[in-house]
Motif scaffolding. Structure first.
Motif, short mmCIF file in Angstrom:
data_model
loop_
_atom_site.label_atom_id
_atom_site.label_comp_id
_atom_site.label_asym_id
_atom_site.label_seq_id
_atom_site.Cartn_x
_atom_site.Cartn_y
_atom_site.Cartn_z
N GLN A 224 35.30 42.46 38.30
CA GLN A 224 35.70 43.54 37.21
C GLN A 224 37.01 44.57 37.85
N PRO A 225 38.03 44.42 36.98
CA PRO A 225 39.41 44.83 37.38
C PRO A 225 39.05 46.26 38.14
N GLY A 226 39.63 46.54 39.43
CA GLY A 226 39.53 47.75 39.93
C GLY A 226 38.41 47.79 40.92
N GLU A 227 37.72 46.66 41.00
CA GLU A 227 36.54 46.43 41.93
C GLU A 227 36.72 44.99 42.83
N GLN A 228 36.08 44.82 43.73
CA GLN A 228 35.93 43.62 44.52
C GLN A 228 35.19 42.59 43.87
N PRO A 229 35.47 41.42 43.62
CA PRO A 229 34.93 40.32 43.11
C PRO A 229 33.60 40.04 43.98
#
Length: 387
Positions: A224-229
């Motif tokens: 999720q863009p803005g978070e870690q995969p």
């Protein structure tokens, strides 16, 4: 269906889509591939290695044999509900979408990916002075202008966010590493990126995030863009598609040879709504997630009830299904491809294709012919995109 069969048919399709390629063109530098069975995702890398000048728009390549049932005459190209590009010869391409036509000439726009609110997302190809081909993406506006988006050296086709306001594109960066870039389509600005040490398969963008994987882990990654995969455990994972208009996803697993329609809750738990383990080829899920089309088995399956509707034989190697809407799906067949060699007076390779495009109703099982291009004629060739 073997990996060799897959690669052969995909190569034929890319040759057909390329139309004409300068015999002396230099392809982009090859990249290391991810060796996982039945992976058709590195299509742009394959195209580059063949000096093809465009990427895939995920049409369906169902080979139609002589024993297939006839299809009725359809409404012709004017009836299509998806954007498409007609190539009428070297240097003559036109985008069509309903009553809208955009002349493309011999410009960099080569293939249409999908319709957007402000125009269309297209694949571009440019050749430098050294005859090296570089693939990228752009927004084609309704007045015919091209606005480049994302990396200029795209490694795969772009995937759109569920709301179609953003696009994720995988590109190669200095030093041989890679990066997923997220671009705001309205402004062209990069809103997020994810550096990666190796080439990955960029699968889909669902409401939960962007799905990708490589050979460093047995399971796919969800970013999720803005978070870690994070890793999502899916035993035998091979691929995932997500229409974006529903929370349902279509997942193929290698270990049990199954296609599964699944949902994921907020905690990350996956639930299987419908599965079929009798097919080894690709399948498709309608935009509303209610119909599972399995070309190899010649059926359309109601995901909720399990009821099956017979379909004509569309089984010879699918690379993707293009749904016009929840009820109708387009099937694109490339029946044969022949190639003429360069001559002193014509220093290009020209490709002759027999194409057949038909539309099938997944509720009734009826199909109709929309377009046919016979080899040895002056008829145009067609490439279709997502609505």
């Amino acid at each position: 269906m073997t990996d060799h069969d897959t690669e052969t048919r995909l190569r034929d399709y890319l040759h057909t889509k390329a139309q004409v390629v300068p015999d002396h063109a230099t392809p982009p530098e090859p990249v290391a591939s991810v060796h996982r069975p039945r992976r058709t995702w590195p299509v742009l890398a394959a195209a580059a290695s063949m000096a093809a000048v465009l990427a895939l728009a995920v049409p369906y390549l169902g080979g139609l044999g002589s024993d297939d049932p006839p299809v009725s005459a359809g409404g012709g190209l004017s009836s299509l509900k998806v954007p498409y590009i007609l190539t009428e010869g070297p240097g003559s391409r036109t985008l069509h979408d309903g009553t809208t036509t955009i002349p493309l000439g011999n410009g960099p726009a080569r293939d249409v990916v999908a319709r957007l609110a402000t125009g269309w997302l297209v694949v571009t190809a440019k050749t430098d002075a050294g005859k090296r081909v570089t693939l990228g993406h752009a927004v084609l506006t309704k007045d015919g202008r091209l606005r480049p988006v994302g990396p200029s050296n795209a490694m795969q086709n772009a995937i759109l966010s569920p709301d179609r306001k953003q696009v994720a594109i995988l590109g190669q960066i200095a030093g041989g590493s890679f990066k997923i870039e997220v671009i705001d389509l309205a402004t062209g600005n990069k809103t997020a990126d994810l550096p990666l040490p190796s080439l990955v398969a960029l699968h889909a963008w669902s409401k939960h995030g962007i799905w990708y994987d490589d050979d460093t882990a047995a399971n796919p990654q969800l970013w999720q863009p803005g978070e870690q995969p994070r890793e999502v455990e899916i035993p035998g994972f091979t691929s995932i598609t997500a229409p974006g208009t529903t929370d349902r996803m279509l997942i193929r697993t290698q270990r049990d040879g199954c296609v599964k329609v699944m949902t994921m809750d907020e905690s990350g738990e996956l639930t299987t709504l419908r599965e079929n383990c009798d097919s080894t080829s690709d399948a498709g899920l309608s935009p509303d997630g209610k119909v599972l089309v399995i070309p190899e088995l010649q059926v359309a399956v109601n995901v909720d009830s399990g009821e099956q509707t017979p379909l004509p034989d569309l089984s010879n190697q699918s690379v993707g299904l293009v749904f016009e809407d929840d009820r109708t799906v387009l099937a694109m067949a490339t029946l044969a491809v022949s190639e003429s060699q360069p001559t002193p007076t014509t220093p290009i390779r020209t490709l002759e294709a027999h194409q057949l495009l038909k539309r099938c109703d997944v509720l009734t099982g009826t199909c109709e012919k929309v377009f046919e291009r016979l080899p040895g004629t002056d008829d145009p060739t067609i490439g279709i995109g997502q609505p």
